[in-house]
Design an enzyme around this catalytic site. Structure first.
Site, mmCIF file in Angstrom:
data_model
loop_
_atom_site.group_PDB
_atom_site.id
_atom_site.type_symbol
_atom_site.label_atom_id
_atom_site.label_comp_id
_atom_site.label_asym_id
_atom_site.label_seq_id
_atom_site.Cartn_x
_atom_site.Cartn_y
_atom_site.Cartn_z
ATOM 1 N N LYS A 111 0.823 -1.218 0.000
ATOM 2 C CA LYS A 111 0.000 0.000 0.000
ATOM 3 C C LYS A 111 0.853 1.262 0.000
ATOM 4 C CE LYS A 111 -4.358 -1.741 1.607
ATOM 5 N NZ LYS A 111 -5.558 -1.557 2.396
ATOM 6 N N LYS A 192 -4.274 -10.189 -6.378
ATOM 7 C CA LYS A 192 -5.576 -10.508 -5.781
ATOM 8 C C LYS A 192 -6.602 -9.439 -6.144
ATOM 9 C CE LYS A 192 -5.783 -8.274 -1.334
ATOM 10 N NZ LYS A 192 -6.970 -7.946 -0.616
ATOM 11 N N LYS A 195 -10.058 -3.766 -3.747
ATOM 12 C CA LYS A 195 -10.683 -2.458 -3.957
ATOM 13 C C LYS A 195 -9.654 -1.448 -4.405
ATOM 14 C CE LYS A 195 -12.858 -3.448 0.156
ATOM 15 N NZ LYS A 195 -12.980 -3.127 1.549
HETATM 16 P P1 ATP Z 1 -7.898 -3.208 -0.027
HETATM 17 O O1 ATP Z 1 -7.647 -3.565 -1.430
HETATM 18 O O2 ATP Z 1 -8.236 -1.742 0.183
HETATM 19 O O3 ATP Z 1 -6.896 -3.744 0.931
HETATM 20 P P2 ATP Z 1 -9.608 -5.384 0.181
HETATM 21 O O4 ATP Z 1 -10.419 -5.501 -1.036
HETATM 22 O O5 ATP Z 1 -8.415 -6.243 0.357
HETATM 23 O O6 ATP Z 1 -9.236 -3.887 0.366
HETATM 24 P P3 ATP Z 1 -10.453 -5.494 2.960
HETATM 25 O O7 ATP Z 1 -11.518 -4.657 3.546
HETATM 26 O O8 ATP Z 1 -9.065 -5.089 3.291
HETATM 27 O O9 ATP Z 1 -10.602 -5.599 1.401
HETATM 28 O O10 ATP Z 1 -10.662 -7.017 3.369
HETATM 29 C C1 ATP Z 1 -11.812 -7.567 3.948
HETATM 30 C C2 ATP Z 1 -11.700 -9.068 3.960
HETATM 31 O O11 ATP Z 1 -11.766 -9.579 2.625
HETATM 32 C C3 ATP Z 1 -10.378 -9.596 4.554
HETATM 33 O O12 ATP Z 1 -10.663 -10.705 5.383
HETATM 34 C C4 ATP Z 1 -9.590 -10.013 3.350
HETATM 35 O O13 ATP Z 1 -8.701 -11.064 3.639
HETATM 36 C C5 ATP Z 1 -10.678 -10.472 2.404
HETATM 37 N N1 ATP Z 1 -10.265 -10.340 1.001
HETATM 38 C C6 ATP Z 1 -9.934 -9.183 0.381
HETATM 39 N N2 ATP Z 1 -9.612 -9.420 -0.909
HETATM 40 C C7 ATP Z 1 -9.745 -10.758 -1.101
HETATM 41 C C8 ATP Z 1 -9.568 -11.612 -2.240
HETATM 42 N N3 ATP Z 1 -9.195 -11.135 -3.416
HETATM 43 N N4 ATP Z 1 -9.804 -12.939 -2.080
HETATM 44 C C9 ATP Z 1 -10.199 -13.431 -0.893
HETATM 45 N N5 ATP Z 1 -10.377 -12.686 0.217
HETATM 46 C C10 ATP Z 1 -10.162 -11.361 0.116
HETATM 47 N N1 LTN Z 2 -6.622 -5.465 8.046
HETATM 48 C C1 LTN Z 2 -7.850 -6.059 7.585
HETATM 49 C C2 LTN Z 2 -9.073 -5.451 8.190
HETATM 50 C C3 LTN Z 2 -9.104 -5.628 9.672
HETATM 51 C C4 LTN Z 2 -9.327 -6.833 10.380
HETATM 52 C C5 LTN Z 2 -9.287 -6.481 11.770
HETATM 53 C C6 LTN Z 2 -9.506 -8.166 10.017
HETATM 54 C C7 LTN Z 2 -8.955 -4.637 10.602
HETATM 55 N N2 LTN Z 2 -9.074 -5.149 11.840
HETATM 56 C C8 LTN Z 2 -9.433 -7.437 12.764
HETATM 57 C C9 LTN Z 2 -9.647 -9.113 11.023
HETATM 58 C C10 LTN Z 2 -9.615 -8.761 12.377
HETATM 59 C C11 LTN Z 2 -7.848 -5.918 6.079
HETATM 60 O O1 LTN Z 2 -7.184 -5.086 5.540
HETATM 61 N N3 LTN Z 2 -8.607 -6.702 5.417
#
Ligand code: ATP
Ligand code: LTN
Length: 326
Positions: A111, A192, A195
């Site tokens: 990030k 992966k 967002k």
């Molecule tokens: P960012 O890209 O901003 O990090 P993100 O799309 O990874 O956002 P988060 O809100 O950080 O989403 O993650 C929420 C949950 O979704 C977490 O448990 C994360 O492991 C899961 N997750 C995110 N992207 C994936 C993916 N591509 N496949 C499976 N699980 C995912």
């Molecule tokens: N870092 C995680 C979001 C997150 C989370 C947590 C997940 C913040 N606090 C506590 C599990 C337990 C992410 O970026 N998906």
């Protein structure tokens, strides 16, 4: 009863990776455990945001979580900033994790490379995540594969605190699904689905219309050898489609591969399965969207339940750390 905790950031639109990797499991686990799910708005502000964006995002995300099946009567659903103990414990844990440990976090490395303003909060983010989890004496943390390292550092912080200050925290374990733990971007299948990747054609939003889903899956990047085989290393695009189809239909990706000779048929079946999977979620979201006041009320009830536990943990932390009573 097993205590479950997980969090999700109110940034951008929820996508298929969030659902298959995390929130679908949350909906399942709430039935058999004492489950806490948190909209982590304080994590979202590690990357600068306009104030309205976080406020709207938190409400919409809570509605989406209910649409995917979280029931505020069955689990505790709340917003992180409504329980101030998260920020308080976050600070104390920042003082129990080292610069070196935080420097090894791959999410920070990814990030920080994508933004001009790299806040100190983005760097110390894992200490706040550890606070989220440890406040609730959590046993299990259901997350996607990308969060494995953050759960490991949470355990390390808890163990260090317990050995310095006496038994205070329960050590949590990550629960990562067998299928769907790492959904890949449809256009860049070695990254992966995310967002923050800014790849609209490669990301399936949970609110995407059927036509959009069909189009995105039909134009997913595959390869030129024309053989349907589950091999994530050599064939990431095809394997991602098999994983998505497998997760959506509860089948093994490798077994599914044997049923297909052409990419076209695999793509249209995958699109149909995803459209069918998302349809009831989208319908429920439309209903919930109509009543933001009720969502806000449910979130306040959730925060009250969460706070009752968090304040007890903080009393223990303050006492063990050795702060003067107020
Ligand atoms: P960012 O890209 O901003 O990090 P993100 O799309 O990874 O956002 P988060 O809100 O950080 O989403 O993650 C929420 C949950 O979704 C977490 O448990 C994360 O492991 C899961 N997750 C995110 N992207 C994936 C993916 N591509 N496949 C499976 N699980 C995912
Ligand atoms: N870092 C995680 C979001 C997150 C989370 C947590 C997940 C913040 N606090 C506590 C599990 C337990 C992410 O970026 N998906």
């Amino acid at each position: 009863m097993t205590r479950v905790f997980s969090g999700i950031q109110p940034t951008g639109e929820q996508h298929l990776g969030n659902y298959l990797g995390a929130t679908r499991n949350w909906a399942r686990m709430q039935r058999t455990s004492d489950a806490f799910f948190c909209v982590v708005d304080l994590h979202a502000v590690t990357i600068p945001k306009a104030p309205g964006e976080v406020r709207d995002g938190s409400l919409r995300l809570a509605q989406m979580l209910m649409a995917v099946g979280l029931d505020p009567e069955t689990c505790t659903l709340f917003v992180q900033s409504h329980v101030r103990e998260h920020a308080e414990l976050g600070w104390i844990l920042q003082c129990n994790v080292s610069y070196g440990e935080l420097s090894r976090m791959t999410q920070f490395k990814d990030k920080s490379g994508r933004h001009d303003f790299i806040s100190a909060g983005l760097f110390t983010y894992p200490a706040l995540q550890a606070a989220d989890i440890l406040l609730y004496d959590t046993n299990e943390v259901p997350v996607g594969d990308d969060q494995r390292q953050h759960i490991e550092i949470t355990r390390d912080i808890a163990e260090r605190f317990n050995s310095r200050f006496g038994e205070t925290f329960v050590l949590p374990e990550a629960v990562i699904p067998a299928a769907g733990a790492r959904v890949m971007d449809l256009q860049r299948p070695t990254d992966k689905m995310s967002k923050s990747l800014d790849s609209p054609k490669g990301t399936i939003g949970l609110l995407d219309e059927p036509g959009q889903i069909m189009k995105k899956i039909k134009s997913a990047v595959t390869d030129n050898d024309g053989v349907v085989r589950f091999d994530p290393e050599q064939k990431p695009g095809v394997s991602n489609l098999l994983s998505i189809l497998g997760a959506a239909t509860d089948r093994e990706p490798a077994a599914l591969a044997e049923q297909y000779e052409q990419y076209g048929a695999l793509k249209s079946d995958t699109a149909d399965a995803v459209i069918a999977l998302l349809e009831p979620i989208q319908a429920r979201y439309r209903e919930l969207e109509a009543d933001p006041g009720e969502t806000a009320r449910l979130l306040r009830v959730g925060a009250d339940k969460a706070r009752a536990i968090a304040t007890d943990t903080m009393d223990r932390v303050r006492s063990n750390l050795g702060l003067l009573d107020a």
